[in-house]
Design a protein around this motif. Structure first.
Motif, PDB file in Angstrom:
ATOM      1  N   PRO A 272      23.670  57.558 119.970  1.00 39.82           N
ATOM      2  CA  PRO A 272      24.620  57.396 118.679  1.00 39.82           C
ATOM      3  C   PRO A 272      23.377  56.973 118.119  1.00 39.82           C
ATOM      4  CG  PRO A 272      26.633  56.882 119.486  1.00 39.82           C
ATOM      5  CD  PRO A 272      25.129  57.300 121.099  1.00 39.82           C
ATOM      6  N   GLY A 273      22.503  56.919 116.835  1.00 41.89           N
ATOM      7  CA  GLY A 273      21.127  56.736 116.260  1.00 41.89           C
ATOM      8  C   GLY A 273      20.645  57.380 116.403  1.00 41.89           C
ATOM      9  N   ILE A 274      20.647  58.379 117.209  1.00 40.67           N
ATOM     10  CA  ILE A 274      19.123  59.245 117.188  1.00 40.67           C
ATOM     11  C   ILE A 274      18.995  59.802 115.743  1.00 40.67           C
ATOM     12  CG2 ILE A 274      17.978  61.250 118.332  1.00 40.67           C
ATOM     13  CD1 ILE A 274      18.295  58.451 120.308  1.00 40.67           C
ATOM     14  N   MET A 275      19.987  60.269 115.285  1.00 36.63           N
ATOM     15  CA  MET A 275      19.960  61.510 113.643  1.00 36.63           C
ATOM     16  C   MET A 275      19.826  59.949 112.860  1.00 36.63           C
ATOM     17  SD  MET A 275      19.807  64.016 114.218  1.00 36.63           S
ATOM     18  CE  MET A 275      20.049  63.991 115.894  1.00 36.63           C
ATOM     19  N   SER A 276      20.159  58.900 113.004  1.00 34.68           N
ATOM     20  CA  SER A 276      19.218  58.089 111.799  1.00 34.68           C
ATOM     21  C   SER A 276      17.948  57.781 112.382  1.00 34.68           C
ATOM     22  CB  SER A 276      20.606  56.590 112.134  1.00 34.68           C
ATOM     23  OG  SER A 276      20.074  55.591 111.696  1.00 34.68           O
ATOM     24  N   SER A 277      17.269  57.831 113.149  1.00 34.84           N
ATOM     25  CA  SER A 277      16.188  57.314 113.845  1.00 34.84           C
ATOM     26  C   SER A 277      15.453  57.546 112.749  1.00 34.84           C
ATOM     27  CB  SER A 277      15.961  57.284 115.008  1.00 34.84           C
ATOM     28  OG  SER A 277      14.798  56.676 115.444  1.00 34.84           O
ATOM     29  N   ILE A 278      15.516  59.596 112.968  1.00 34.99           N
ATOM     30  CA  ILE A 278      14.986  60.426 112.721  1.00 34.99           C
ATOM     31  C   ILE A 278      14.971  60.556 111.511  1.00 34.99           C
ATOM     32  CG2 ILE A 278      14.633  63.180 112.578  1.00 34.99           C
ATOM     33  CD1 ILE A 278      15.821  63.100 115.427  1.00 34.99           C
ATOM     34  N   PHE A 279      15.981  60.302 110.463  1.00 33.37           N
ATOM     35  CA  PHE A 279      15.569  61.403 109.017  1.00 33.37           C
ATOM     36  C   PHE A 279      15.598  60.140 108.678  1.00 33.37           C
ATOM     37  CE2 PHE A 279      18.511  64.424 110.130  1.00 33.37           C
ATOM     38  CZ  PHE A 279      17.772  65.583 109.691  1.00 33.37           C
ATOM     39  N   ILE A 324       9.750  60.099 117.712  1.00 33.46           N
ATOM     40  CA  ILE A 324       9.728  60.773 119.185  1.00 33.46           C
ATOM     41  C   ILE A 324       9.326  59.380 119.761  1.00 33.46           C
ATOM     42  CG2 ILE A 324       8.792  62.024 121.375  1.00 33.46           C
ATOM     43  CD1 ILE A 324      11.323  63.424 119.593  1.00 33.46           C
ATOM     44  N   ASP A 325       8.655  58.955 118.945  1.00 34.23           N
ATOM     45  CA  ASP A 325       8.061  57.519 119.694  1.00 34.23           C
ATOM     46  C   ASP A 325       8.803  56.152 119.464  1.00 34.23           C
ATOM     47  OD1 ASP A 325       4.906  58.703 119.644  1.00 34.23           O
ATOM     48  OD2 ASP A 325       4.461  57.976 118.313  1.00 34.23           O
ATOM     49  N   ALA A 326       9.668  56.235 118.107  1.00 30.30           N
ATOM     50  CA  ALA A 326      10.626  55.545 118.104  1.00 30.30           C
ATOM     51  C   ALA A 326      11.660  55.849 118.683  1.00 30.30           C
ATOM     52  CB  ALA A 326      11.344  55.393 116.965  1.00 30.30           C
ATOM     53  N   ILE A 327      12.129  56.408 119.635  1.00 31.61           N
ATOM     54  CA  ILE A 327      13.189  57.302 120.584  1.00 31.61           C
ATOM     55  C   ILE A 327      12.560  56.849 122.053  1.00 31.61           C
ATOM     56  CG2 ILE A 327      14.586  59.123 121.278  1.00 31.61           C
ATOM     57  CD1 ILE A 327      14.496  60.263 118.229  1.00 31.61           C
ATOM     58  N   GLY A 328      11.970  57.368 121.909  1.00 35.29           N
ATOM     59  CA  GLY A 328      11.157  57.733 123.437  1.00 35.29           C
ATOM     60  C   GLY A 328      10.631  58.655 124.303  1.00 35.29           C
ATOM     61  N   SER A 329      11.475  59.411 123.691  1.00 40.47           N
ATOM     62  CA  SER A 329      11.539  60.839 124.402  1.00 40.47           C
ATOM     63  C   SER A 329      11.267  61.870 123.518  1.00 40.47           C
ATOM     64  CB  SER A 329      12.459  60.779 125.215  1.00 40.47           C
ATOM     65  OG  SER A 329      14.494  60.799 125.093  1.00 40.47           O
ATOM     66  N   MET A 554      24.023  58.080 105.472  1.00 39.72           N
ATOM     67  CA  MET A 554      24.661  58.782 106.338  1.00 39.72           C
ATOM     68  C   MET A 554      25.106  58.622 107.457  1.00 39.72           C
ATOM     69  SD  MET A 554      26.703  62.873 106.453  1.00 39.72           S
ATOM     70  CE  MET A 554      28.191  63.369 106.853  1.00 39.72           C
ATOM     71  N   PHE A 555      23.189  59.017 108.065  1.00 41.16           N
ATOM     72  CA  PHE A 555      23.452  58.612 109.653  1.00 41.16           C
ATOM     73  C   PHE A 555      23.101  57.294 110.040  1.00 41.16           C
ATOM     74  CE2 PHE A 555      21.286  63.427 108.498  1.00 41.16           C
ATOM     75  CZ  PHE A 555      22.682  63.775 108.676  1.00 41.16           C
ATOM     76  N   SER A 556      23.006  56.430 109.403  1.00 40.45           N
ATOM     77  CA  SER A 556      23.139  55.171 109.628  1.00 40.45           C
ATOM     78  C   SER A 556      24.288  54.912 109.556  1.00 40.45           C
ATOM     79  CB  SER A 556      22.130  54.786 108.673  1.00 40.45           C
ATOM     80  OG  SER A 556      22.786  54.175 107.672  1.00 40.45           O
ATOM     81  N   ALA A 557      25.478  54.836 108.951  1.00 43.50           N
ATOM     82  CA  ALA A 557      25.847  54.671 108.879  1.00 43.50           C
ATOM     83  C   ALA A 557      27.221  54.680 110.260  1.00 43.50           C
ATOM     84  CB  ALA A 557      27.162  55.072 107.867  1.00 43.50           C
ATOM     85  N   LEU A 558      26.393  56.355 110.703  1.00 42.28           N
ATOM     86  CA  LEU A 558      27.422  56.416 111.707  1.00 42.28           C
ATOM     87  C   LEU A 558      27.053  55.698 112.551  1.00 42.28           C
ATOM     88  CD1 LEU A 558      27.478  60.451 111.145  1.00 42.28           C
ATOM     89  CD2 LEU A 558      29.450  58.608 110.439  1.00 42.28           C
ATOM     90  N   ALA A 559      25.998  55.703 112.988  1.00 48.97           N
ATOM     91  CA  ALA A 559      25.188  54.980 113.845  1.00 48.97           C
ATOM     92  C   ALA A 559      25.405  53.713 113.991  1.00 48.97           C
ATOM     93  CB  ALA A 559      23.736  54.664 113.381  1.00 48.97           C
ATOM     94  N   GLU A 560      25.572  52.938 112.927  1.00 49.80           N
ATOM     95  CA  GLU A 560      26.338  51.412 113.126  1.00 49.80           C
ATOM     96  C   GLU A 560      27.159  51.688 113.244  1.00 49.80           C
ATOM     97  OE1 GLU A 560      26.129  50.538 108.856  1.00 49.80           O
ATOM     98  OE2 GLU A 560      24.102  50.894 108.461  1.00 49.80           O
ATOM     99  N   SER A 561      28.585  52.114 113.350  1.00 51.83           N
ATOM    100  CA  SER A 561      29.339  53.076 114.152  1.00 51.83           C
ATOM    101  C   SER A 561      29.504  52.812 116.006  1.00 51.83           C
ATOM    102  CB  SER A 561      30.791  52.981 113.001  1.00 51.83           C
ATOM    103  OG  SER A 561      30.947  52.341 112.336  1.00 51.83           O
TER     104      SER A 561
END
Length: 598
Positions: A272-279, A324-329, A554-561
């Protein structure tokens, strides 16, 4: 008295003879008993000339001063048009965007409309004048001149038609109307008499080139009937309005965009949260992503790919690197020399096997398919750029679009010219203020609904050979087996292998697996997997592509959950994501809250 908005583009007002021809059209409409608002673009190559002048002056003009400069092109056109109408014996007034009262945000060179005042236009119309409005421009709250960016005059025309509750918005252009595809590529292409808002949104954003998607978003949002008409003849053009009354054609048109690039983020955590970080990174840089594809992750890692215009590649790679830098990989890959080809048609909603037929047509021509995305009324594939035109030709011929039958549409009921009663006139005045109130922040994102489908299963085939005919073979077998396929996602993997997933009704899962298993022996290392119960969530609305924040929200809402996304698929009017069934209801409620639909 009915009201008509007429928009004339740059080629329609390129010189004095064409300006006079446009003035005659407006005058004739006015003499027939209609109130007329003209929206005029800069003449011919005037905008290009102004851009060149700026470049001669400085390598880095400020956006504010570019807006000051570019807005002069429309100001010249509206003044000349008013003079032409006066010469023909009519009465007209030319108005800039500021004088009309087009208020925008402060995003210079790509401003969005916040509101429009109708008082000055109404006064002039009631005095019997033709109002000539400068397209493409407005002003912000600090009275700085702003411009609306690409397609700005079309946007101005449909926005004015919306706020004035016009009976029709006519867009005059240098083509006969909307064609089944580009006649320069396919000589057999022909004009369609009618097309729906959704179909035109798909075709416009995918490269049809007749209208910009923002103008169609306005038209659909405020139910403005649009008509694309030729400025050089008396042709009726193409009506763009509501859904067809009769059965729609399965495929209405073939659209393409030549200069696409693909950016892929690989080996990113499947959590969770990866797509939110990218978008979030993409949205911060105002990058409009088009084909967005995420297939099912494996081994704890996932891959997401998306396409952007060639001109946005550098900015997109920078945003991807920040993600990628924010995700770490993760790693970044990109592919160039690509084109996007799509079929669009409202009739797809009621027919299955359309995608299979498209894949078979391409396979027969030896054209390989890269990424795939689908929606209710669209199938889009990524192909090599040097095969783009051939792909358009074979698809157009394969679906026999040269034999397409036109169909009729329901439009708003309007009074003929000169038949407006005093009672209806008073009603219009009362409604006008209500409409103006509703049009606050006119270009805000409109998410009309969030849908939850918990009745589907997912089938995935990994490590497919990246060769022509693979998709055709798979989906032909599935279609012949009587299985209806909904969401199709194909992403590119390592070492010239493709990964493909599709969803089917849960009642058809076993049948689907029975049909696909025998094919694995043909494809070497291909692996078949499935998930019996999934939840598919769709955010539906207008402006989803031209507003970069919808996917982020949309993706941030899913990440929050803390809900992980398994698959992503996009179109012009919806973004769909697959999550685990047990998270479906929670995700649905979170999206309703995020888009304030609860």
């Amino acid at each position: 008295m009915s009201l008509i908005v007429q928009k004339f583009g740059g080629t329609s007002v390129a010189d004095t003879s064409k300006i006079l021809a446009a003035a005659r059209r407006a005058t004739e409409m006015h003499q027939a008993g209609h109130q007329v608002v003209m929206v005029v673009s800069a003449r011919g190559k005037k905008t290009d000339e102004l851009v060149r002048l700026a470049a001669e002056m400085t390598d880095s003009p400020t956006p504010r001063e570019m807006d000051m400069l570019l807005s002069t092109g429309e100001q010249e056109s509206v003044a000349l048009m008013a003079m032409a109408i006066h010469k023909l014996g009519g009465d007209a007034i030319s108005l800039t965007g500021s004088q009309i009262g087009v208020v925008t945000d402060s995003s210079h060179t790509k401003a969005r409309i916040i509101s429009i005042s109708t008082e000055r236009m109404r006064t002039a119309l009631n005095e019997g004048k033709i109002v000539i409005a400068a397209g493409f421009q407005g002003r912000d709250k600090d009275w700085n001149i702003t411009t609306l960016g690409r397609g700005g005059s079309d946007t101005t025309a449909t926005a004015l038609a919306a706020v004035l509750e016009a009976d029709m918005c006519e867009i005059y252009t240098d083509v006969e109307g909307v064609f089944t595809t580009d006649p320069r590529i396919v000589p057999e292409a022909h004009k369609v008499d009618s097309i729906s808002y959704d179909e035109m949104l798909e075709l416009a954003s995918l490269g049809a080139g007749v209208l910009h998607s923002r103008s169609i978003e306005f038209a659909k949002k405020y139910q403005v009937p649009l008509k694309v008409r030729p400025s050089f003849s008396d042709g009726e053009g193409t009506l763009i309005a509501a859904e067809p009354l009769a059965d729609a054609s399965v495929v209405t048109g073939v659209a393409f965009v030549r200069d696409e690039v693909r950016v892929s983020l690989t080996d990113i955590p499947d959590e969770p949260g990866i797509m939110s970080s990218i978008f979030t990174r993409m949205s911060e840089r105002k990058i409009c992503l088009d084909m967005i594809v995420q297939d099912v992750g494996t081994g704890g890692v996932a891959r997401v790919s998306f396409t952007v215009p060639q001109s946005d590649l550098a900015e997109t790679l920078t945003a991807a690197s920040e993600a990628i830098d924010a995700i770490g990989s993760g790693k970044i890959q990109h592919g160039t020399n690509l084109s996007k080809v799509s079929i669009v048609g409202s009739g797809m909603r009621n027919h299955y096997g359309v995608a299979s037929r498209m894949f078979s047509i391409l396979a027969g021509a030896g054209i390989n398919v890269g990424m795939i995305t689908t929606s209710e009324i669209k199938v889009t594939v990524l192909v090599d750029r040097n095969q783009c035109e051939e792909a358009v030709r074979v698809i157009h011929n394969g679906f026999e679009l040269d034999r397409l039958t036109s169909y009729s549409f329901a439009t708003n009921q309007k009074l003929p010219a000169g038949e407006c009663s005093e009672e209806s006139s008073q009603r219009l005045t009362q409604l006008e203020q209500e409409i103006i109130d509703q049009l606050a922040n006119m270009e805000d994102i409109v998410v009309s609904e969030v849908l939850l489908d918990q009745s589907q299963s997912r089938v995935t085939v990994r490590n497919l050979p990246d060769n022509p005919g693979i998709c055709s073979r798979l989906f032909s077998v599935v279609a012949e087996g009587g299985v209806s396929v909904d969401m199709i996602v194909q992403n590119m993997g390592e070492e010239e292998q493709a990964h493909l997933s599709f969803t089917v009704p849960r009642t058809s899962l076993e049948k689907s697996l029975e049909l696909v298993r025998p094919l694995l022996s043909e494809w070497g290392n291909a692996e078949l997997s499935h998930e019996e119960a999934i939840a598919k969530l769709s955010v539906v609305g207008i402006g989803l592509r031209s507003h970069t924040g919808v996917g982020q929200s949309m993706f941030s809402a899913l990440a929050e959950s803390q809900i992980n996304i398994q698959m992503i698929n996009t179109s012009e009017t919806r973004i769909s994501a697959v999550v685990a069934l047990e998270h479906g209801e929670q995700a649905y409620q979170g999206l309703l809250k995020k888009f304030e639909l609860d």
